[in-house]
Design a protein around this motif. Structure first.
Motif, PDB file in Angstrom:
ATOM      1  N   THR A  76       0.840  -1.196   0.000  1.00 21.09           N
ATOM      2  CA  THR A  76       0.000   0.000   0.000  1.00 21.09           C
ATOM      3  C   THR A  76       0.876   1.246   0.000  1.00 21.09           C
ATOM      4  OG1 THR A  76      -0.061   0.127   2.424  1.00 21.09           O
ATOM      5  CG2 THR A  76      -1.785  -1.197   1.336  1.00 21.09           C
ATOM      6  N   ARG A  77       0.233   2.398  -0.177  1.00 22.66           N
ATOM      7  CA  ARG A  77       0.896   3.684   0.011  1.00 22.66           C
ATOM      8  C   ARG A  77       0.279   4.364   1.229  1.00 22.66           C
ATOM      9  NH1 ARG A  77       0.614   3.474  -5.721  1.00 22.66           N
ATOM     10  NH2 ARG A  77       2.715   3.506  -6.651  1.00 22.66           N
ATOM     11  N   GLU A  78       0.898   4.149   2.367  1.00 23.67           N
ATOM     12  CA  GLU A  78       0.404   4.710   3.615  1.00 23.67           C
ATOM     13  C   GLU A  78       1.569   5.241   4.434  1.00 23.67           C
ATOM     14  OE1 GLU A  78      -2.174   2.077   5.838  1.00 23.67           O
ATOM     15  OE2 GLU A  78      -2.620   0.934   4.024  1.00 23.67           O
ATOM     16  N   ASN A  79       1.282   6.194   5.285  1.00 21.77           N
ATOM     17  CA  ASN A  79       2.304   6.684   6.197  1.00 21.77           C
ATOM     18  C   ASN A  79       2.667   5.613   7.210  1.00 21.77           C
ATOM     19  OD1 ASN A  79       2.289   9.144   4.918  1.00 21.77           O
ATOM     20  ND2 ASN A  79       1.006  10.165   6.433  1.00 21.77           N
ATOM     21  N   GLY A  80       3.950   5.557   7.528  1.00 22.76           N
ATOM     22  CA  GLY A  80       4.407   4.673   8.586  1.00 22.76           C
ATOM     23  C   GLY A  80       4.771   3.264   8.167  1.00 22.76           C
ATOM     24  N   ILE A  81       4.510   2.891   6.922  1.00 24.92           N
ATOM     25  CA  ILE A  81       4.825   1.530   6.495  1.00 24.92           C
ATOM     26  C   ILE A  81       6.319   1.393   6.197  1.00 24.92           C
ATOM     27  CG2 ILE A  81       2.533   1.150   5.528  1.00 24.92           C
ATOM     28  CD1 ILE A  81       3.784   1.572   2.743  1.00 24.92           C
ATOM     29  N   LYS A  82       6.789   0.153   6.149  1.00 23.85           N
ATOM     30  CA  LYS A  82       8.164  -0.109   5.742  1.00 23.85           C
ATOM     31  C   LYS A  82       8.252  -0.111   4.217  1.00 23.85           C
ATOM     32  CE  LYS A  82       9.842  -2.678   9.738  1.00 23.85           C
ATOM     33  NZ  LYS A  82      10.531  -3.909  10.220  1.00 23.85           N
ATOM     34  N   HIS A  83       9.318   0.488   3.707  1.00 21.51           N
ATOM     35  CA  HIS A  83       9.523   0.552   2.261  1.00 21.51           C
ATOM     36  C   HIS A  83      10.623  -0.448   1.903  1.00 21.51           C
ATOM     37  CE1 HIS A  83       7.428   4.304   3.170  1.00 21.51           C
ATOM     38  NE2 HIS A  83       7.026   4.285   1.918  1.00 21.51           N
ATOM     39  N   TYR A  84      10.201  -1.661   1.600  1.00 22.72           N
ATOM     40  CA  TYR A  84      11.137  -2.761   1.373  1.00 22.72           C
ATOM     41  C   TYR A  84      11.870  -2.608   0.046  1.00 22.72           C
ATOM     42  CZ  TYR A  84       8.478  -5.111   5.095  1.00 22.72           C
ATOM     43  OH  TYR A  84       7.855  -5.447   6.274  1.00 22.72           O
ATOM     44  N   HIS A  85      13.157  -2.970   0.041  1.00 24.31           N
ATOM     45  CA  HIS A  85      13.977  -2.891  -1.153  1.00 24.31           C
ATOM     46  C   HIS A  85      13.739  -4.110  -2.047  1.00 24.31           C
ATOM     47  CE1 HIS A  85      17.144  -0.087   0.943  1.00 24.31           C
ATOM     48  NE2 HIS A  85      15.896   0.203   1.265  1.00 24.31           N
ATOM     49  N   PHE A  86      13.867  -3.903  -3.368  1.00 23.51           N
ATOM     50  CA  PHE A  86      13.658  -4.970  -4.335  1.00 23.51           C
ATOM     51  C   PHE A  86      14.407  -4.605  -5.612  1.00 23.51           C
ATOM     52  CE2 PHE A  86      11.114  -7.530  -7.375  1.00 23.51           C
ATOM     53  CZ  PHE A  86      11.059  -8.739  -6.684  1.00 23.51           C
ATOM     54  N   ILE A  87      15.115  -5.570  -6.192  1.00 21.47           N
ATOM     55  CA  ILE A  87      15.941  -5.313  -7.376  1.00 21.47           C
ATOM     56  C   ILE A  87      15.252  -5.794  -8.654  1.00 21.47           C
ATOM     57  CG2 ILE A  87      18.103  -5.919  -8.553  1.00 21.47           C
ATOM     58  CD1 ILE A  87      18.618  -4.058  -6.300  1.00 21.47           C
ATOM     59  N   LEU A  88      15.230  -4.936  -9.666  1.00 19.19           N
ATOM     60  CA  LEU A  88      14.772  -5.282 -11.005  1.00 19.19           C
ATOM     61  C   LEU A  88      15.878  -4.968 -12.002  1.00 19.19           C
ATOM     62  CD1 LEU A  88      11.171  -3.763 -10.917  1.00 19.19           C
ATOM     63  CD2 LEU A  88      11.755  -6.192 -10.783  1.00 19.19           C
ATOM     64  N   ILE A  89      16.134  -5.880 -12.950  1.00 21.00           N
ATOM     65  CA  ILE A  89      17.178  -5.687 -13.958  1.00 21.00           C
ATOM     66  C   ILE A  89      16.598  -6.022 -15.328  1.00 21.00           C
ATOM     67  CG2 ILE A  89      19.462  -6.409 -14.756  1.00 21.00           C
ATOM     68  CD1 ILE A  89      20.037  -7.280 -11.845  1.00 21.00           C
ATOM     69  N   ALA A  90      16.794  -5.116 -16.272  1.00 21.17           N
ATOM     70  CA  ALA A  90      16.259  -5.310 -17.622  1.00 21.17           C
ATOM     71  C   ALA A  90      17.060  -6.358 -18.385  1.00 21.17           C
ATOM     72  CB  ALA A  90      16.263  -3.989 -18.381  1.00 21.17           C
ATOM     73  N   SER A 110       4.223   9.702  -5.687  1.00 14.39           N
ATOM     74  CA  SER A 110       5.061   9.867  -4.500  1.00 14.39           C
ATOM     75  C   SER A 110       4.330  10.676  -3.432  1.00 14.39           C
ATOM     76  CB  SER A 110       6.368  10.566  -4.873  1.00 14.39           C
ATOM     77  OG  SER A 110       6.125  11.917  -5.261  1.00 14.39           O
ATOM     78  N   TYR A 111       4.751  10.524  -2.203  1.00 15.09           N
ATOM     79  CA  TYR A 111       4.151  11.263  -1.092  1.00 15.09           C
ATOM     80  C   TYR A 111       5.190  11.443   0.004  1.00 15.09           C
ATOM     81  CZ  TYR A 111       3.698   6.624   1.101  1.00 15.09           C
ATOM     82  OH  TYR A 111       3.966   5.385   1.618  1.00 15.09           O
ATOM     83  N   TRP A 112       4.902  12.361   0.924  1.00 15.80           N
ATOM     84  CA  TRP A 112       5.849  12.672   1.996  1.00 15.80           C
ATOM     85  C   TRP A 112       5.455  11.936   3.271  1.00 15.80           C
ATOM     86  CZ3 TRP A 112      10.364  15.408   1.620  1.00 15.80           C
ATOM     87  CH2 TRP A 112      10.593  16.030   0.388  1.00 15.80           C
ATOM     88  N   ASP A 113       6.452  11.334   3.891  1.00 18.55           N
ATOM     89  CA  ASP A 113       6.228  10.597   5.133  1.00 18.55           C
ATOM     90  C   ASP A 113       7.522  10.572   5.924  1.00 18.55           C
ATOM     91  OD1 ASP A 113       5.243   8.869   7.120  1.00 18.55           O
ATOM     92  OD2 ASP A 113       5.778   7.081   5.981  1.00 18.55           O
ATOM     93  N   ARG A 114       7.447  10.992   7.174  1.00 17.26           N
ATOM     94  CA  ARG A 114       8.602  10.988   8.078  1.00 17.26           C
ATOM     95  C   ARG A 114       9.799  11.757   7.502  1.00 17.26           C
ATOM     96  NH1 ARG A 114       8.612   4.620   8.598  1.00 17.26           N
ATOM     97  NH2 ARG A 114       7.584   4.962   6.592  1.00 17.26           N
ATOM     98  N   GLY A 115       9.490  12.894   6.882  1.00 14.04           N
ATOM     99  CA  GLY A 115      10.535  13.794   6.413  1.00 14.04           C
ATOM    100  C   GLY A 115      11.169  13.445   5.088  1.00 14.04           C
ATOM    101  N   LEU A 116      10.670  12.421   4.394  1.00 17.32           N
ATOM    102  CA  LEU A 116      11.232  12.026   3.110  1.00 17.32           C
ATOM    103  C   LEU A 116      10.132  11.848   2.067  1.00 17.32           C
ATOM    104  CD1 LEU A 116      13.894   9.274   3.958  1.00 17.32           C
ATOM    105  CD2 LEU A 116      14.348  11.559   3.071  1.00 17.32           C
ATOM    106  N   GLU A 117      10.493  12.141   0.813  1.00 14.77           N
ATOM    107  CA  GLU A 117       9.581  11.814  -0.279  1.00 14.77           C
ATOM    108  C   GLU A 117       9.645  10.315  -0.530  1.00 14.77           C
ATOM    109  OE1 GLU A 117       8.401  13.327  -4.778  1.00 14.77           O
ATOM    110  OE2 GLU A 117      10.395  13.773  -3.971  1.00 14.77           O
ATOM    111  N   ARG A 118       8.522   9.649  -0.461  1.00 15.66           N
ATOM    112  CA  ARG A 118       8.466   8.201  -0.619  1.00 15.66           C
ATOM    113  C   ARG A 118       7.976   7.848  -2.024  1.00 15.66           C
ATOM    114  NH1 ARG A 118      11.295   6.302   3.831  1.00 15.66           N
ATOM    115  NH2 ARG A 118      10.745   7.627   5.616  1.00 15.66           N
ATOM    116  N   VAL A 119       8.638   6.888  -2.658  1.00 15.78           N
ATOM    117  CA  VAL A 119       8.299   6.528  -4.044  1.00 15.78           C
ATOM    118  C   VAL A 119       8.139   5.010  -4.194  1.00 15.78           C
ATOM    119  CG1 VAL A 119       9.228   8.545  -5.217  1.00 15.78           C
ATOM    120  CG2 VAL A 119      10.775   6.708  -4.556  1.00 15.78           C
ATOM    121  N   PRO A 120       7.239   4.410  -3.433  1.00 13.72           N
ATOM    122  CA  PRO A 120       7.089   2.958  -3.528  1.00 13.72           C
ATOM    123  C   PRO A 120       6.371   2.516  -4.793  1.00 13.72           C
ATOM    124  CG  PRO A 120       5.431   3.848  -2.055  1.00 13.72           C
ATOM    125  CD  PRO A 120       6.339   4.990  -2.423  1.00 13.72           C
ATOM    126  N   THR A 121       6.644   1.290  -5.179  1.00 15.68           N
ATOM    127  CA  THR A 121       5.891   0.594  -6.216  1.00 15.68           C
ATOM    128  C   THR A 121       5.021  -0.447  -5.525  1.00 15.68           C
ATOM    129  OG1 THR A 121       7.574   0.880  -7.934  1.00 15.68           O
ATOM    130  CG2 THR A 121       6.057  -0.977  -8.191  1.00 15.68           C
TER     131      THR A 121
END
Length: 262
Positions: A76-90, A110-121
């Motif tokens: 989801t795109r919600e405040n407070g969630i963890k933004h997990y890393h994930f690798i994609l390679i073409a 994108s949205y702002w949460d905890r002082g940072l612009e968040r850009v999750p997929t």
């Protein structure tokens, strides 16, 4: 035996937060020096090095330079969630088009949460784009900041304190994650381990090897290189702390350099 590093960063990873001191030509030069056959450029939610990669690939035909993206994969795109890393390679031009589409979606929402612009997929967005034309992207589970890595740490912590409910929850989350990745990418999904010597990394690596075996997935080693050499660690640390005061960076970045076989 050829050695390929699927997880490296350049200065383009600094869009949202100070992160890396590698310059692309230096990264390629260092990779060749330590005997790599190639590497993937996987900056944090950007493929801005693509044109430079293509130019440098022509100049270095015997050294494979892949274009990738380290995205933040969430439900989801919600405040407070963890933004997990994930690798994609073409793998090809269609894979690069899919990277562009995914990155554009992330930035446009994108949205702002905890002082940072968040850009999750979102996982739903990734599934929608991949299933329309599968087989053009390689994926790895990324670093210890991935959903897989974090679930392992939380599951093992819960087991130590005999919190069966949390341990079971995280176990099921791992199964669901691996099932999602297998159904979406098949043999193009790899479980990534990192050559670090911290207690957490060793714990996670051992569990990742077990998980890969259970789900019949291949392991891949990713340096997650944010600086070139071991002796550059303190320059990197000073850079990360140059704007916003003191950040605790030693535990996460201690081994995040381009490592030779030894």
């Amino acid at each position: 035996m050829q050695r390929f590093c699927p997880h490296t960063h350049t200065e383009m990873s600094n869009f949202r937060l100070l992160d890396c001191i590698n310059k692309l030509p230096d990264l390629i030069k260092r990779g060749k020096e330590i005997g790599l056959s190639g590497l993937a450029i996987t900056d944090h939610e950007t493929i801005a090095q693509s044109i430079r990669v293509c130019k440098l690939q022509k100049e270095n035909p015997d050294f494979k330079i892949a274009i990738g993206n380290e995205i933040y994969l969430t439900d989801t795109r919600e405040n407070g969630i963890k933004h997990y890393h994930f690798i994609l390679i073409a793998k090809d031009l269609e894979g690069h088009r899919q990277l562009r589409e995914l990155s554009s979606k992330a930035w446009m929402q994108s949205y702002w949460d905890r002082g940072l612009e968040r850009v999750p997929t979102l996982k739903s967005e990734l599934k929608e784009i991949i299933t329309q034309n599968p087989g053009h992207l390689i994926a790895t589970s990324a670093c210890i900041g991935s959903e897989l890595g974090q679930c392992i740490l939380e599951m093992e912590k819960a087991r130590r304190i005999e919190d069966i409910q949390t341990a079971t929850l995280k176990y099921n989350q791992i199964v669901n994650y691996m099932t999602f990745c297998d159904e979406l990418f098949g043999d193009d999904f790899y479980v990534e381990i990192a050559p670090g010597a911290s207690k957490e990394q060793i714990l996670v690596n051992n569990k990742l090897a077990q998980i890969a075996h259970v789900f019949n997935k291949k392991l891949v080693i990713g340096d997650d290189a944010h600086y070139l050499k071991r002796e550059d660690r303190y320059i990197h640390k000073a850079y990360l702390n140059s704007k916003n005061g003191e950040r605790e960076v030693d535990s996460f970045y201690e081994y995040s350099y381009l490592q030779d076989e030894n």
